[in-house]
Design a protein around this motif. Structure first.
Motif, PDB file in Angstrom:
ATOM      1  N   ALA A 276      48.003  49.479  32.030  1.00 13.45           N
ATOM      2  CA  ALA A 276      46.765  50.250  32.018  1.00 13.45           C
ATOM      3  C   ALA A 276      45.906  49.904  33.225  1.00 13.45           C
ATOM      4  CB  ALA A 276      46.008  50.004  30.727  1.00 13.45           C
ATOM      5  N   GLN A 277      45.996  48.677  33.682  1.00 16.16           N
ATOM      6  CA  GLN A 277      45.191  48.254  34.817  1.00 16.16           C
ATOM      7  C   GLN A 277      45.924  48.486  36.140  1.00 16.16           C
ATOM      8  OE1 GLN A 277      44.252  44.192  33.984  1.00 16.16           O
ATOM      9  NE2 GLN A 277      42.935  44.695  32.258  1.00 16.16           N
ATOM     10  N   GLY A 278      47.162  48.950  36.059  1.00 13.00           N
ATOM     11  CA  GLY A 278      47.901  49.251  37.269  1.00 13.00           C
ATOM     12  C   GLY A 278      48.563  48.040  37.913  1.00 13.00           C
ATOM     13  N   ASP A 279      48.565  46.913  37.266  1.00 11.95           N
ATOM     14  CA  ASP A 279      49.178  45.715  37.832  1.00 11.95           C
ATOM     15  C   ASP A 279      50.621  45.623  37.337  1.00 11.95           C
ATOM     16  OD1 ASP A 279      49.831  43.314  38.939  1.00 11.95           O
ATOM     17  OD2 ASP A 279      48.111  42.231  38.124  1.00 11.95           O
ATOM     18  N   ARG A 280      51.477  46.412  37.959  1.00 18.51           N
ATOM     19  CA  ARG A 280      52.876  46.508  37.510  1.00 18.51           C
ATOM     20  C   ARG A 280      53.632  45.201  37.668  1.00 18.51           C
ATOM     21  NH1 ARG A 280      55.110  52.265  37.705  1.00 18.51           N
ATOM     22  NH2 ARG A 280      53.201  53.452  37.695  1.00 18.51           N
ATOM     23  N   ASP A 281      53.406  44.509  38.757  1.00 22.88           N
ATOM     24  CA  ASP A 281      54.137  43.260  38.981  1.00 22.88           C
ATOM     25  C   ASP A 281      53.824  42.236  37.893  1.00 22.88           C
ATOM     26  OD1 ASP A 281      55.393  44.275  41.225  1.00 22.88           O
ATOM     27  OD2 ASP A 281      53.879  43.477  42.603  1.00 22.88           O
ATOM     28  N   ALA A 282      52.546  42.113  37.545  1.00 19.06           N
ATOM     29  CA  ALA A 282      52.159  41.166  36.495  1.00 19.06           C
ATOM     30  C   ALA A 282      52.722  41.612  35.147  1.00 19.06           C
ATOM     31  CB  ALA A 282      50.645  41.036  36.415  1.00 19.06           C
ATOM     32  N   SER A 283      52.696  42.921  34.892  1.00 18.30           N
ATOM     33  CA  SER A 283      53.244  43.442  33.635  1.00 18.30           C
ATOM     34  C   SER A 283      54.731  43.157  33.545  1.00 18.30           C
ATOM     35  CB  SER A 283      53.014  44.950  33.542  1.00 18.30           C
ATOM     36  OG  SER A 283      51.651  45.244  33.560  1.00 18.30           O
ATOM     37  N   LYS A 284      55.417  43.400  34.644  1.00 17.29           N
ATOM     38  CA  LYS A 284      56.864  43.159  34.676  1.00 17.29           C
ATOM     39  C   LYS A 284      57.164  41.677  34.444  1.00 17.29           C
ATOM     40  CE  LYS A 284      60.806  43.958  37.716  1.00 17.29           C
ATOM     41  NZ  LYS A 284      61.217  44.508  39.019  1.00 17.29           N
ATOM     42  N   GLN A 285      56.429  40.815  35.133  1.00 19.40           N
ATOM     43  CA  GLN A 285      56.647  39.380  34.991  1.00 19.40           C
ATOM     44  C   GLN A 285      56.366  38.928  33.555  1.00 19.40           C
ATOM     45  OE1 GLN A 285      54.405  37.080  37.811  1.00 19.40           O
ATOM     46  NE2 GLN A 285      55.551  35.216  37.393  1.00 19.40           N
ATOM     47  N   TYR A 286      55.301  39.438  32.971  1.00 21.84           N
ATOM     48  CA  TYR A 286      54.944  39.076  31.597  1.00 21.84           C
ATOM     49  C   TYR A 286      56.018  39.550  30.611  1.00 21.84           C
ATOM     50  CZ  TYR A 286      52.407  38.776  27.200  1.00 21.84           C
ATOM     51  OH  TYR A 286      52.048  38.488  25.907  1.00 21.84           O
ATOM     52  N   ALA A 287      56.474  40.783  30.777  1.00 22.16           N
ATOM     53  CA  ALA A 287      57.492  41.333  29.877  1.00 22.16           C
ATOM     54  C   ALA A 287      58.793  40.548  29.988  1.00 22.16           C
ATOM     55  CB  ALA A 287      57.731  42.806  30.187  1.00 22.16           C
ATOM     56  N   LEU A 288      59.198  40.218  31.200  1.00 16.47           N
ATOM     57  CA  LEU A 288      60.427  39.453  31.387  1.00 16.47           C
ATOM     58  C   LEU A 288      60.303  38.042  30.818  1.00 16.47           C
ATOM     59  CD1 LEU A 288      61.441  40.616  34.970  1.00 16.47           C
ATOM     60  CD2 LEU A 288      62.518  41.252  32.788  1.00 16.47           C
ATOM     61  N   GLN A 289      59.154  37.462  30.982  1.00 15.88           N
ATOM     62  CA  GLN A 289      58.920  36.127  30.436  1.00 15.88           C
ATOM     63  C   GLN A 289      58.962  36.163  28.905  1.00 15.88           C
ATOM     64  OE1 GLN A 289      55.104  34.436  31.429  1.00 15.88           O
ATOM     65  NE2 GLN A 289      55.849  32.342  31.159  1.00 15.88           N
ATOM     66  N   ALA A 290      58.335  37.166  28.315  1.00 15.78           N
ATOM     67  CA  ALA A 290      58.334  37.293  26.856  1.00 15.78           C
ATOM     68  C   ALA A 290      59.751  37.521  26.339  1.00 15.78           C
ATOM     69  CB  ALA A 290      57.423  38.446  26.433  1.00 15.78           C
ATOM     70  N   ALA A 291      60.525  38.356  27.043  1.00 14.86           N
ATOM     71  CA  ALA A 291      61.898  38.644  26.612  1.00 14.86           C
ATOM     72  C   ALA A 291      62.792  37.427  26.741  1.00 14.86           C
ATOM     73  CB  ALA A 291      62.463  39.809  27.423  1.00 14.86           C
ATOM     74  N   ALA A 292      62.539  36.577  27.692  1.00 11.21           N
ATOM     75  CA  ALA A 292      63.347  35.368  27.858  1.00 11.21           C
ATOM     76  C   ALA A 292      63.026  34.323  26.792  1.00 11.21           C
ATOM     77  CB  ALA A 292      63.137  34.784  29.249  1.00 11.21           C
ATOM     78  N   GLN A 293      61.818  34.395  26.222  1.00 10.83           N
ATOM     79  CA  GLN A 293      61.382  33.397  25.244  1.00 10.83           C
ATOM     80  C   GLN A 293      61.965  33.627  23.852  1.00 10.83           C
ATOM     81  OE1 GLN A 293      59.483  30.636  25.876  1.00 10.83           O
ATOM     82  NE2 GLN A 293      59.771  31.226  28.005  1.00 10.83           N
TER      83      GLN A 293
END
Length: 171
Positions: free
Chosen positions: A1-18
């Motif tokens: 929503a804030q347009g920060d795709r890189d942070a969103s991608k990093q967060y999603a990948l981190q959550a999926a790895a956990q």
């Protein structure tokens, strides 16, 4: 929503790895990327998850990734990759002693007739007649209200595999 795709991608990948609970976040991000016409980036997200899955990943989670990757790769005309992922899904669903529950199958297939038909079209395009027929047969079980589509799909397989007489008979 804030347009920060890189942070969103990093967060999603981190959550999926956990944990497997984070997988839905990564799949949701991939879906949003595909809707934004950034399909390759969506594929990259899911491939990253597949390469570093959480320890508690289950078969249903793996098959959801394969299903999504099969579809997204088809959107980019990556036929070989699409076939590879859909083959995994078909194989797991066809196993007689599969550990998948009915709820798992429903989650993987969503609109089962449509999903099997999608896989059948990919297999047909790849000239994998046996897999195409199997997928279209499964689709026919769920599209009982539209038997003509099943017959048409099978006739197309027969035509493409040099068996036009069987195709005509099916029609």
């Amino acid at each position: 929503a804030q347009g920060d795709r890189d942070a969103s991608k990093q967060y999603a990948l981190q959550a999926a790895a956990q944990s497997r609970e984070g997988l839905s976040l990564a799949r949701g991000l991939a879906s949003l990327l595909v809707r934004a016409s950034e399909t390759q980036e969506g594929i990259d997200v899911l491939e990253t998850v597949r390469q570093s899955p959480p320890e508690d990943i289950e078969l249903v989670d793996e098959l959801l990734l394969h299903r999504d990757l099969g579809y997204y790769n088809r959107l980019l005309n990556n036929l070989d990759a699409s076939v590879e992922h859909y083959r995994e899904v078909m194989s797991a669903l066809a196993q007689q002693d599969s550990p998948l529950t009915e709820q798992d199958r429903d989650e993987i297939l969503q609109d089962a007739g449509k999903t099997y038909e999608e896989m059948g079209k990919v297999f047909l395009e790849a000239k994998l007649a046996d897999l195409a027929v199997a997928a279209f047969d499964e689709a026919g079980k769920f599209n009982e209200a539209r038997p003509g589509i099943h017959s048409f799909n099978l006739a197309t397989v027969y035509k493409e595999t040099g068996r036009p007489e069987e195709g005509l008979q099916e029609l």
